[in-house]
Design a protein around this motif. Structure first.
Motif, mmCIF file in Angstrom:
data_model
loop_
_atom_site.group_PDB
_atom_site.id
_atom_site.type_symbol
_atom_site.label_atom_id
_atom_site.label_comp_id
_atom_site.label_asym_id
_atom_site.label_seq_id
_atom_site.Cartn_x
_atom_site.Cartn_y
_atom_site.Cartn_z
ATOM 1 N N THR A 38 72.823 -26.982 53.762
ATOM 2 C CA THR A 38 71.802 -28.021 53.664
ATOM 3 C C THR A 38 72.237 -29.246 54.464
ATOM 4 O OG1 THR A 38 72.815 -29.069 51.738
ATOM 5 C CG2 THR A 38 71.240 -27.251 51.308
ATOM 6 N N ASP A 39 71.314 -30.163 54.662
ATOM 7 C CA ASP A 39 71.666 -31.422 55.336
ATOM 8 C C ASP A 39 72.784 -32.129 54.580
ATOM 9 O OD1 ASP A 39 69.755 -30.966 57.263
ATOM 10 O OD2 ASP A 39 68.354 -32.492 56.533
ATOM 11 N N GLU A 40 72.698 -32.130 53.262
ATOM 12 C CA GLU A 40 73.716 -32.801 52.451
ATOM 13 C C GLU A 40 75.083 -32.140 52.650
ATOM 14 O OE1 GLU A 40 70.671 -31.806 51.193
ATOM 15 O OE2 GLU A 40 69.853 -33.840 51.348
ATOM 16 N N GLN A 41 75.116 -30.809 52.668
ATOM 17 C CA GLN A 41 76.385 -30.116 52.883
ATOM 18 C C GLN A 41 76.929 -30.377 54.281
ATOM 19 O OE1 GLN A 41 74.784 -26.261 51.734
ATOM 20 N NE2 GLN A 41 76.333 -26.106 50.102
ATOM 21 N N ARG A 43 76.642 -33.034 55.854
ATOM 22 C CA ARG A 43 77.144 -34.412 55.873
ATOM 23 C C ARG A 43 78.373 -34.611 54.991
ATOM 24 N NH1 ARG A 43 71.410 -35.801 56.149
ATOM 25 N NH2 ARG A 43 71.341 -35.930 53.887
ATOM 26 N N GLU A 44 78.833 -33.565 54.297
ATOM 27 C CA GLU A 44 80.011 -33.685 53.433
ATOM 28 C C GLU A 44 81.232 -33.979 54.281
ATOM 29 O OE1 GLU A 44 80.908 -30.731 50.453
ATOM 30 O OE2 GLU A 44 78.768 -30.539 49.942
ATOM 31 N N ARG A 45 81.966 -34.983 53.842
ATOM 32 C CA ARG A 45 83.166 -35.396 54.571
ATOM 33 C C ARG A 45 84.351 -34.514 54.202
ATOM 34 N NH1 ARG A 45 82.918 -41.968 54.374
ATOM 35 N NH2 ARG A 45 80.991 -42.132 55.555
ATOM 36 N N THR A 53 82.535 -34.721 59.557
ATOM 37 C CA THR A 53 81.585 -33.807 58.920
ATOM 38 C C THR A 53 81.153 -32.748 59.940
ATOM 39 O OG1 THR A 53 79.617 -35.043 59.606
ATOM 40 C CG2 THR A 53 80.636 -35.691 57.499
ATOM 41 N N SER A 96 71.928 -40.898 57.827
ATOM 42 C CA SER A 96 70.928 -40.007 57.234
ATOM 43 C C SER A 96 70.460 -38.950 58.234
ATOM 44 C CB SER A 96 69.744 -40.823 56.720
ATOM 45 O OG SER A 96 69.137 -41.505 57.795
ATOM 46 N N THR A 98 69.857 -35.556 60.241
ATOM 47 C CA THR A 98 69.532 -34.245 59.683
ATOM 48 C C THR A 98 69.958 -33.131 60.622
ATOM 49 O OG1 THR A 98 67.355 -34.160 60.721
ATOM 50 C CG2 THR A 98 67.491 -35.194 58.520
ATOM 51 N N ARG A 99 70.017 -31.932 60.062
ATOM 52 C CA ARG A 99 70.288 -30.741 60.861
ATOM 53 C C ARG A 99 69.274 -30.638 61.991
ATOM 54 N NH1 ARG A 99 71.930 -25.423 60.481
ATOM 55 N NH2 ARG A 99 72.621 -25.595 58.339
#
Length: 169
Positions: A38-41, A43-45, A53, A96, A98-99
């Protein structure tokens, strides 16, 4: 991670074919490391204090492709994507992002790079590297970008493992 769809580089072949194949293999490796997240994953540092990331790596490699193919062989004044200056670190600051946004830019730069290479009569094609203030050959550029992918795909291995435990290839 899903099935590996990368095409293995040839075991034998000419210089240009080999460089092209290894570069495309490493491009496909970066995409594979990001597949299914996901986009959130993305962006995980990694671990503090690093802000690295997977999404930042994709953005950075878009800038690398742009700086070494578009700026060297087409337009040495072409702006970078995520920086008003020539600041490769800016691509790592994903905010913010995105993929969809990052991959659209990266894929467009990869396609442009492939066109530059395919249209060149030989690996001896000379282009101007504005950051160095000197000419460089297409051969040198392909090797340099290949080394960039190799280094950053190593980072991508660790980042992906940290996100969901996936390791290998």
């Amino acid at each position: 991670m899903s099935t590996d769809h990368r095409i293995d580089p040839p075991h034998f072949g000419g210089e240009r074919e080999t460089l092209r194949a290894f570069l495309d293999y490493h491009r496909a490796t970066l995409a594979m490391k990001c597949r299914g997240l996901t986009d959130e994953q993305l962006r995980e540092r990694s671990m503090p204090p690093s802000t690295l990331t997977l999404l930042g790596l994709v953005r950075h490699m878009a800038e690398v492709e742009r700086a070494w193919f578009r700026r060297v062989f087409q337009d040495d004044k072409a702006p970078m994507v995520w920086s008003d200056e020539i600041d490769f670190q800016a691509a790592y600051e994903v905010g913010s992002s995105t993929r969809a946004e990052a991959f659209a830019v990266w894929e467009a730069e990869v396609e442009n790079s492939r066109r530059v290479e395919q249209e060149a009569a030989s690996l001896d094609l000379a282009g101007y590297q504005p950051r160095w203030g000197t000419e460089v050959s297409l051969r040198m550029v392909m090797v340099h970008v290949l080394l960039e992918y190799g280094r950053h795909n190593g980072h991508a291995d660790f980042l992906r493992e940290g996100v969901d435990g996936t390791v290998g290839a």
